[in-house]
Scaffold this active site. Structure first.
Site, PDB file in Angstrom:
ATOM      1  N   ASP A 121      19.534  25.484  35.198  1.00 18.66           N
ATOM      2  CA  ASP A 121      18.759  26.414  36.131  1.00 18.66           C
ATOM      3  C   ASP A 121      19.109  27.873  35.655  1.00 18.66           C
ATOM      4  OD1 ASP A 121      17.372  24.885  37.807  1.00 18.66           O
ATOM      5  OD2 ASP A 121      18.579  25.441  39.594  1.00 18.66           O
ATOM      6  N   CYS A 175       1.856   9.183  39.256  1.00 15.22           N
ATOM      7  CA  CYS A 175       1.613   8.736  40.648  1.00 15.22           C
ATOM      8  C   CYS A 175       0.315   8.208  41.055  1.00 15.22           C
ATOM      9  CB  CYS A 175       1.577  10.268  41.429  1.00 15.22           C
ATOM     10  SG  CYS A 175       3.159  10.915  41.404  1.00 15.22           S
ATOM     11  N   CYS A 178      -1.619   7.547  44.562  1.00 12.22           N
ATOM     12  CA  CYS A 178      -0.680   7.708  45.642  1.00 12.22           C
ATOM     13  C   CYS A 178      -1.090   9.411  45.721  1.00 12.22           C
ATOM     14  CB  CYS A 178       0.511   7.460  45.336  1.00 12.22           C
ATOM     15  SG  CYS A 178       1.650   7.885  47.007  1.00 12.22           S
ATOM     16  N   CYS A 181       2.297  12.495  49.367  1.00 13.70           N
ATOM     17  CA  CYS A 181       3.034  13.748  49.310  1.00 13.70           C
ATOM     18  C   CYS A 181       2.136  15.056  49.816  1.00 13.70           C
ATOM     19  CB  CYS A 181       3.848  14.178  48.263  1.00 13.70           C
ATOM     20  SG  CYS A 181       2.889  14.283  46.592  1.00 13.70           S
ATOM     21  N   CYS A 185       2.707  17.729  53.085  1.00  9.87           N
ATOM     22  CA  CYS A 185       3.123  18.883  52.810  1.00  9.87           C
ATOM     23  C   CYS A 185       2.746  19.667  54.070  1.00  9.87           C
ATOM     24  CB  CYS A 185       2.700  19.392  51.674  1.00  9.87           C
ATOM     25  SG  CYS A 185       2.910  21.221  51.385  1.00  9.87           S
ATOM     26  N   CYS A 202       5.646  27.296  49.329  1.00  9.85           N
ATOM     27  CA  CYS A 202       6.292  26.141  49.467  1.00  9.85           C
ATOM     28  C   CYS A 202       7.652  26.580  50.644  1.00  9.85           C
ATOM     29  CB  CYS A 202       7.013  25.691  48.202  1.00  9.85           C
ATOM     30  SG  CYS A 202       8.124  24.649  48.258  1.00  9.85           S
ATOM     31  N   CYS A 227      13.306  22.424  51.815  1.00  9.41           N
ATOM     32  CA  CYS A 227      12.420  21.409  52.598  1.00  9.41           C
ATOM     33  C   CYS A 227      12.463  20.223  51.687  1.00  9.41           C
ATOM     34  CB  CYS A 227      11.355  22.002  52.940  1.00  9.41           C
ATOM     35  SG  CYS A 227       9.856  20.947  53.417  1.00  9.41           S
ATOM     36  N   CYS A 230       8.138  16.259  50.977  1.00 16.73           N
ATOM     37  CA  CYS A 230       7.555  15.653  49.968  1.00 16.73           C
ATOM     38  C   CYS A 230       8.242  14.635  49.375  1.00 16.73           C
ATOM     39  CB  CYS A 230       7.021  16.866  48.855  1.00 16.73           C
ATOM     40  SG  CYS A 230       8.105  17.650  47.986  1.00 16.73           S
ATOM     41  N   CYS A 234       7.814  10.114  49.706  1.00 16.86           N
ATOM     42  CA  CYS A 234       7.596   9.502  48.439  1.00 16.86           C
ATOM     43  C   CYS A 234       7.978   7.960  48.192  1.00 16.86           C
ATOM     44  CB  CYS A 234       8.180  10.373  47.153  1.00 16.86           C
ATOM     45  SG  CYS A 234       7.801   9.555  45.551  1.00 16.86           S
TER      46      CYS A 234
END
Length: 325
Positions: A121, A175, A178, A181, A185, A202, A227, A230, A234
């Site tokens: 990061d 994905c 699908c 998510c 949200c 977000c 949060c 999502c 999944c």
């Protein structure tokens, strides 16, 4: 044994079983996407402004030949006991933990005669895209990186090395149809076309912002940091294997502390508790502010004891906005 195989074997010996390799190069294929996101103001404040810095690893290591992507899982069943905090924040600060393991690998690479630098990061490179190129998973519709073994409950780290190591191939998976998510949200920000996702909306990002609008205060809805919605919905996380890294188990105070404890936290307690977690990087006042919002959401109106403990003008302002209107 070739250097790549030696590095994988060493990583396995310290508990890391998900890693891949790709050529160190400029990722010019991402320029148009970054330009589009900048133009539409989709970039959040934590992202690097200069596109060249985001696509060019040679600005970090001029003699780089290979980028190694490493995924370290953090999910523990006990972490579900913690409310209001994302699961990734409830154990030890992943920046320090993951960096510790990456530096061990860097040390081993140097024993093999190469130069190596580790990043968690703290670099502007597109870590999820790099992880995809390394073949350790794919980017989901919610923009989290998903691995077969650990789902999206993982931390990514990168090592740039001067060793020329064979590249892996991306996996052919996504994905599919699908959209769970996207439907789940609470901010309705997720789109079929991931480039359209505006993460300024977000909730995880909003809980970390320094200044909040009235609408953002309402949208937090009691969250203190992050949060997980999502990720929790999944299907690819339903059978995620628990982490073998004990450092990410929920720290006791994360389970025990009440909202009132966070609101009244002093500098010493913050340093000895939340500063040890990744949620501490934004400072004490962000947690106090979000705890005040949570207190308001719980319809707790016994605020006299809270007010007398407030000595920050920043917190006082939010206190007045929440309770004194």
């Amino acid at each position: 044994m070739k250097n790549k195989e030696k590095i994988i074997k060493f990583a396995n010996s310290i508990g890391i079983d998900t890693m891949g390799f790709t050529k160190c190069r400029k990722f010019e294929e991402l320029i148009s996407e970054y330009e589009y996101r900048n133009l539409n103001r989709f970039k959040v404040e934590f992202e690097e402004e200069e596109i060249e810095k985001r696509i060019n690893p040679f600005l970090i290591m001029e003699e780089g030949k290979t980028i190694i992507s490493i995924a370290i899982p953090y999910f523990h069943e006990d972490n579900k006991k913690v409310n209001n905090f994302s699961k990734y924040t409830v154990g030890e600060d992943y920046h320090l933990v993951v960096k510790k393991y990456l530096q061990l690998i860097c040390g081993y690479i140097e024993e093999l005669g190469g130069r190596a630098e580790a990043f968690v990061d703290n670099n502007p490179l597109p870590e999820r895209y790099i992880a995809y190129l390394c073949g350790i998973g794919f980017v989901g519709k919610n923009n989290t990186f998903i691995t077969e073994k650990y789902g999206s409950y993982i931390f990514l780290g990168e090592i740039i090395t001067s060793l020329n190591l064979a590249s892996d191939e991306p996996i052919d998976k996504d994905c599919g149809e699908c959209n769970i998510c996207i439907k789940a949200c609470p901010q309705s920000l997720l789109k079929e076309n991931k480039i359209e996702n505006n993460f300024n909306k977000c909730l995880s990002y909003i809980t970390q912002k320094k200044e909040l609008s009235d609408d953002e205060i309402k949208s937090i809805n009691g969250r203190i940091f992050g949060c997980d919605i999502c990720q929790d919905v999944c299907p690819l996380n339903k059978n995620a294997i628990e982490s073998n890294f004990s450092e990410f188990k929920a720290l006791p105070f994360m389970v025990e502390d009440k909202i009132e404890n966070i609101i009244a936290i002093n500098n010493n307690d913050f340093k000895n508790k939340y500063k040890k977690c990744s949620c501490g990087w934004r400072g004490k006042n962000i947690l106090i502010r979000n705890a005040l919002i949570k207190y308001k959401h719980k319809n707790k109106m016994d605020v006299d004891n809270i007010e007398k403990n407030i000595n920050s003008p920043y917190i006082k302002d939010y206190y007045n906005r929440l309770f004194k209107r």
